[in-house]
Design a protein around this motif. Structure first.
Motif, PDB file in Angstrom:
ATOM      1  N   ILE A 199      14.646 -28.780 -21.627  1.00  5.74           N
ATOM      2  CA  ILE A 199      16.015 -28.695 -21.124  1.00  5.74           C
ATOM      3  C   ILE A 199      16.111 -27.674 -19.998  1.00  5.74           C
ATOM      4  O   ILE A 199      16.725 -27.922 -18.954  1.00  5.74           O
ATOM      5  CB  ILE A 199      16.983 -28.341 -22.268  1.00  5.74           C
ATOM      6  CG1 ILE A 199      17.107 -29.509 -23.239  1.00  5.74           C
ATOM      7  CG2 ILE A 199      18.355 -27.966 -21.711  1.00  5.74           C
ATOM      8  CD1 ILE A 199      17.972 -29.211 -24.444  1.00  5.74           C
ATOM      9  N   ASN A 200      15.499 -26.501 -20.198  1.00  7.42           N
ATOM     10  CA  ASN A 200      15.542 -25.461 -19.177  1.00  7.42           C
ATOM     11  C   ASN A 200      14.938 -25.946 -17.863  1.00  7.42           C
ATOM     12  O   ASN A 200      15.530 -25.760 -16.790  1.00  7.42           O
ATOM     13  CB  ASN A 200      14.802 -24.215 -19.662  1.00  7.42           C
ATOM     14  CG  ASN A 200      14.745 -23.117 -18.617  1.00  7.42           C
ATOM     15  OD1 ASN A 200      13.883 -23.110 -17.745  1.00  7.42           O
ATOM     16  ND2 ASN A 200      15.660 -22.174 -18.701  1.00  7.42           N
ATOM     17  N   MET A 201      13.780 -26.588 -17.943  1.00  9.52           N
ATOM     18  CA  MET A 201      13.124 -27.072 -16.725  1.00  9.52           C
ATOM     19  C   MET A 201      13.901 -28.223 -16.100  1.00  9.52           C
ATOM     20  O   MET A 201      13.979 -28.340 -14.876  1.00  9.52           O
ATOM     21  CB  MET A 201      11.685 -27.471 -17.048  1.00  9.52           C
ATOM     22  CG  MET A 201      10.802 -26.284 -17.428  1.00  9.52           C
ATOM     23  SD  MET A 201       9.059 -26.705 -17.712  1.00  9.52           S
ATOM     24  CE  MET A 201       9.160 -27.520 -19.314  1.00  9.52           C
ATOM     25  N   ALA A 202      14.494 -29.078 -16.939  1.00  4.84           N
ATOM     26  CA  ALA A 202      15.275 -30.198 -16.425  1.00  4.84           C
ATOM     27  C   ALA A 202      16.531 -29.719 -15.709  1.00  4.84           C
ATOM     28  O   ALA A 202      16.942 -30.297 -14.697  1.00  4.84           O
ATOM     29  CB  ALA A 202      15.644 -31.153 -17.564  1.00  4.84           C
ATOM     30  N   VAL A 203      17.150 -28.664 -16.210  1.00  5.66           N
ATOM     31  CA  VAL A 203      18.324 -28.097 -15.552  1.00  5.66           C
ATOM     32  C   VAL A 203      17.937 -27.536 -14.184  1.00  5.66           C
ATOM     33  O   VAL A 203      18.647 -27.726 -13.189  1.00  5.66           O
ATOM     34  CB  VAL A 203      18.957 -26.999 -16.429  1.00  5.66           C
ATOM     35  CG1 VAL A 203      19.990 -26.198 -15.634  1.00  5.66           C
ATOM     36  CG2 VAL A 203      19.617 -27.605 -17.653  1.00  5.66           C
ATOM     37  N   ALA A 204      16.797 -26.861 -14.119  1.00  8.63           N
ATOM     38  CA  ALA A 204      16.363 -26.242 -12.867  1.00  8.63           C
ATOM     39  C   ALA A 204      16.123 -27.281 -11.774  1.00  8.63           C
ATOM     40  O   ALA A 204      16.374 -27.013 -10.594  1.00  8.63           O
ATOM     41  CB  ALA A 204      15.092 -25.425 -13.095  1.00  8.63           C
ATOM     42  N   VAL A 205      15.654 -28.476 -12.173  1.00 11.78           N
ATOM     43  CA  VAL A 205      15.387 -29.522 -11.176  1.00 11.78           C
ATOM     44  C   VAL A 205      16.540 -30.522 -11.098  1.00 11.78           C
ATOM     45  O   VAL A 205      16.395 -31.600 -10.531  1.00 11.78           O
ATOM     46  CB  VAL A 205      14.065 -30.252 -11.499  1.00 11.78           C
ATOM     47  CG1 VAL A 205      12.894 -29.298 -11.445  1.00 11.78           C
ATOM     48  CG2 VAL A 205      14.118 -30.943 -12.857  1.00 11.78           C
ATOM     49  N   ASN A 206      17.687 -30.171 -11.705  1.00 11.45           N
ATOM     50  CA  ASN A 206      18.928 -30.952 -11.617  1.00 11.45           C
ATOM     51  C   ASN A 206      18.833 -32.318 -12.297  1.00 11.45           C
ATOM     52  O   ASN A 206      19.461 -33.284 -11.868  1.00 11.45           O
ATOM     53  CB  ASN A 206      19.359 -31.136 -10.157  1.00 11.45           C
ATOM     54  CG  ASN A 206      20.838 -31.475 -10.039  1.00 11.45           C
ATOM     55  OD1 ASN A 206      21.633 -31.091 -10.895  1.00 11.45           O
ATOM     56  ND2 ASN A 206      21.203 -32.201  -9.001  1.00 11.45           N
ATOM     57  N   LEU A 207      18.076 -32.384 -13.383  1.00 12.36           N
ATOM     58  CA  LEU A 207      18.053 -33.598 -14.192  1.00 12.36           C
ATOM     59  C   LEU A 207      19.078 -33.533 -15.312  1.00 12.36           C
ATOM     60  O   LEU A 207      19.501 -34.566 -15.828  1.00 12.36           O
ATOM     61  CB  LEU A 207      16.655 -33.811 -14.793  1.00 12.36           C
ATOM     62  CG  LEU A 207      15.544 -34.181 -13.814  1.00 12.36           C
ATOM     63  CD1 LEU A 207      14.209 -34.307 -14.541  1.00 12.36           C
ATOM     64  CD2 LEU A 207      15.868 -35.471 -13.076  1.00 12.36           C
ATOM     65  N   PHE A 208      19.470 -32.322 -15.718  1.00  9.04           N
ATOM     66  CA  PHE A 208      20.492 -32.105 -16.731  1.00  9.04           C
ATOM     67  C   PHE A 208      21.568 -31.199 -16.155  1.00  9.04           C
ATOM     68  O   PHE A 208      21.295 -30.408 -15.249  1.00  9.04           O
ATOM     69  CB  PHE A 208      19.900 -31.432 -17.982  1.00  9.04           C
ATOM     70  CG  PHE A 208      19.131 -32.350 -18.890  1.00  9.04           C
ATOM     71  CD1 PHE A 208      19.030 -33.703 -18.635  1.00  9.04           C
ATOM     72  CD2 PHE A 208      18.502 -31.845 -20.018  1.00  9.04           C
ATOM     73  CE1 PHE A 208      18.314 -34.536 -19.466  1.00  9.04           C
ATOM     74  CE2 PHE A 208      17.790 -32.664 -20.858  1.00  9.04           C
ATOM     75  CZ  PHE A 208      17.699 -34.015 -20.580  1.00  9.04           C
ATOM     76  N   PRO A 209      22.789 -31.275 -16.701  1.00  7.46           N
ATOM     77  CA  PRO A 209      23.809 -30.289 -16.317  1.00  7.46           C
ATOM     78  C   PRO A 209      23.398 -28.890 -16.769  1.00  7.46           C
ATOM     79  O   PRO A 209      22.560 -28.738 -17.668  1.00  7.46           O
ATOM     80  CB  PRO A 209      25.064 -30.770 -17.067  1.00  7.46           C
ATOM     81  CG  PRO A 209      24.788 -32.189 -17.443  1.00  7.46           C
ATOM     82  CD  PRO A 209      23.315 -32.303 -17.612  1.00  7.46           C
ATOM     83  N   VAL A 210      23.985 -27.879 -16.169  1.00  8.34           N
ATOM     84  CA  VAL A 210      23.675 -26.494 -16.534  1.00  8.34           C
ATOM     85  C   VAL A 210      24.047 -26.254 -17.994  1.00  8.34           C
ATOM     86  O   VAL A 210      25.155 -26.588 -18.429  1.00  8.34           O
ATOM     87  CB  VAL A 210      24.444 -25.508 -15.625  1.00  8.34           C
ATOM     88  CG1 VAL A 210      24.182 -24.070 -16.055  1.00  8.34           C
ATOM     89  CG2 VAL A 210      24.051 -25.721 -14.167  1.00  8.34           C
ATOM     90  N   THR A 211      23.114 -25.692 -18.754  1.00 11.65           N
ATOM     91  CA  THR A 211      23.320 -25.507 -20.191  1.00 11.65           C
ATOM     92  C   THR A 211      23.239 -24.056 -20.637  1.00 11.65           C
ATOM     93  O   THR A 211      23.804 -23.691 -21.658  1.00 11.65           O
ATOM     94  CB  THR A 211      22.273 -26.297 -20.997  1.00 11.65           C
ATOM     95  OG1 THR A 211      20.966 -25.817 -20.667  1.00 11.65           O
ATOM     96  CG2 THR A 211      22.378 -27.783 -20.698  1.00 11.65           C
ATOM     97  N   GLY A 212      22.494 -23.226 -19.930  1.00 12.75           N
ATOM     98  CA  GLY A 212      22.333 -21.840 -20.358  1.00 12.75           C
ATOM     99  C   GLY A 212      21.189 -21.623 -21.316  1.00 12.75           C
ATOM    100  O   GLY A 212      21.097 -20.562 -21.942  1.00 12.75           O
ATOM    101  N   GLN A 213      20.302 -22.615 -21.473  1.00 12.24           N
ATOM    102  CA  GLN A 213      19.138 -22.464 -22.341  1.00 12.24           C
ATOM    103  C   GLN A 213      18.008 -21.767 -21.582  1.00 12.24           C
ATOM    104  O   GLN A 213      17.730 -22.094 -20.432  1.00 12.24           O
ATOM    105  CB  GLN A 213      18.662 -23.832 -22.840  1.00 12.24           C
ATOM    106  CG  GLN A 213      19.665 -24.569 -23.700  1.00 12.24           C
ATOM    107  CD  GLN A 213      19.967 -23.849 -25.003  1.00 12.24           C
ATOM    108  OE1 GLN A 213      19.095 -23.241 -25.599  1.00 12.24           O
ATOM    109  NE2 GLN A 213      21.214 -23.920 -25.436  1.00 12.24           N
TER     110      GLN A 213
END
Length: 396
Positions: free
Chosen positions: A332-346
């Motif tokens: 999740i953290n890596m996916a957020v960084a590359v904009n695959l997931f919304p920002v989560t704070g993990q």
């Protein structure tokens, strides 16, 4: 050195992977902490690095201590700890801090120490062990949905409802992991679908209540909406963090700019925690990005091996229940960084700065190593343990 290895039990590969991640984290944390120093005005880069190293040393001490505990104690321990984490979550909601006018009720301050503690991470760990215990105990039985509602889903629901107001991403992740563990543990699929529907209904009800009484939980639902809208809209008015993270990744190239030479760390909020993967890509390039992914998948592989080699059902479910969330959180953290997931704070486990996340990850790894270090156990011995007997035995 031989004497040191004699005291280290369990899967040596997991020990090595954890050590590699911890040592690797020194440079990204040291580099990214310049944002906290020069932009926020908080401490010094060396101070943040020393703090991170101290937290990791404490984390390794946790791993060592926990992996020496026979894993059967975790079964009864989860029953003892469940009311405690519920109380801590209630206290967290009642006394949580407010940052910049926004509700940030995720932390409690440990008295006399002055250290913040994120109670939801402890609650998630205890809950996964509790679910593993229930599934193992009822593996050979015909599960009645009404009975499981009281014994399994009521505790799960209470914990998740207490986490939800302050931390939707953790709630969603834990709920997903509980459903996955239930599926692996043989819980009837139709009942899992019932629970999924109940969970979605509960989330909808919470959103409606938050909309009707915005002063009770300020800014929470609005924050969720803005993050999801920013992710789905595809407009240029992107979330500032995501925009800077994408710039960092785009400029990293194949081998990166070099250790400590990130530019975006000075502009990217949470660059040493939530968005540290973007800094890693900028400084170490595609090679560094793929290497980090490979290490986490290698850890997943060793976790699955430990689960397969476990001698009891509870041990297998315990390893899966506390191990998979580590990998899921990293993804999740890596996916957020590359904009695959919304920002989560993990955070990125064992790499991002932050005490509670590191310590709870280390506690989970200690449990896994306890299982891999165990010899032949019987399911009856583990699941028939009275939690009070375990408490008395621990005190003695």
């Amino acid at each position: 050195m031989k004497q040191l290895f004699q005291h280290i039990k369990g899967d040596r590969a997991i020990w090595a992977i954890v050590a590699i991640l911890a040592i690797f984290s020194f440079m990204p944390v040291y580099s990214a902490s310049t944002n906290l120093v020069y932009v926020v005005g908080n401490g010094s880069t060396l101070g943040h690095l020393i703090k991170h190293i101290v937290l990791l040393i404490a984390g390794f001490a946790i791993i060592y201590g926990v992996h020496k505990v026979p894993y059967r104690y975790f079964s009864g321990g989860s029953v003892l700890m469940l009311p405690i984490v519920v109380l801590l979550l209630v206290i967290t909601l009642a006394q949580g801090t407010v940052i910049g006018g926004a509700n940030a009720s995720r932390w409690i301050r440990i008295p006399f120490v002055g250290i913040g503690f994120q109670t939801s991470t402890l609650a998630a760990l205890v809950l996964m062990v509790y679910v593993a215990r229930y599934l193992a105990k009822n593996k050979e039985k015909v599960i009645a949905f009404k009975d499981s509602l009281l014994q399994l889903w009521l505790p799960v629901g209470v914990v998740l409802m207490l986490i939800l107001p302050a931390n939707f991403s953790t709630t969603a992740m834990v709920f997903s992991m509980v459903l996955l563990l239930s599926f692996i543990g043989g819980y009837p699929i139709k009942y899992i679908l019932y629970v999924l529907g109940m969970g979605l209904f509960g989330l909808l009800f919470f959103i409606l209540v938050a909309k009707a009484f915005p002063d009770a939980m300020p800014n929470r639902v609005q924050t969720w909406e803005s993050r999801i809208d920013g992710f789905l809209s595809g407009e240029k008015k992107e979330n500032y963090q995501v925009e800077k993270a994408k710039i960092a990744i785009a400029t990293g190239g194949v081998v990166g700019k070099g250790a400590g030479k990130s530019i975006q760390k000075n502009f990217l909020p949470q660059s040493s925690s939530d968005f540290i993967y973007a800094i890693i890509v900028e400084e170490f390039g595609l090679v560094g990005a793929l290497s980090v992914i490979f290490i986490y998948f290698l850890l997943l592989f060793r976790i699955l091996i430990a689960a397969k080699k476990a001698t009891t059902i509870f041990a297998t479910l315990l390893v899966i229940g506390v191990g998979l969330p580590i990998i899921f959180q990293a993804i999740i953290n890596m996916a957020v960084a590359v904009n695959l997931f919304p920002v989560t704070g993990q955070t990125l486990p064992l790499i991002s700065s932050g005490g509670t996340s590191i310590w709870m990850t280390c506690f989970a790894l200690g449990m896994i190593l306890s299982v891999s270090a165990s010899k032949n156990e019987t399911e009856e011995t583990i699941l028939d343990d009275n939690p009070l007997d375990i408490l008395h035995e621990t005190i003695d």
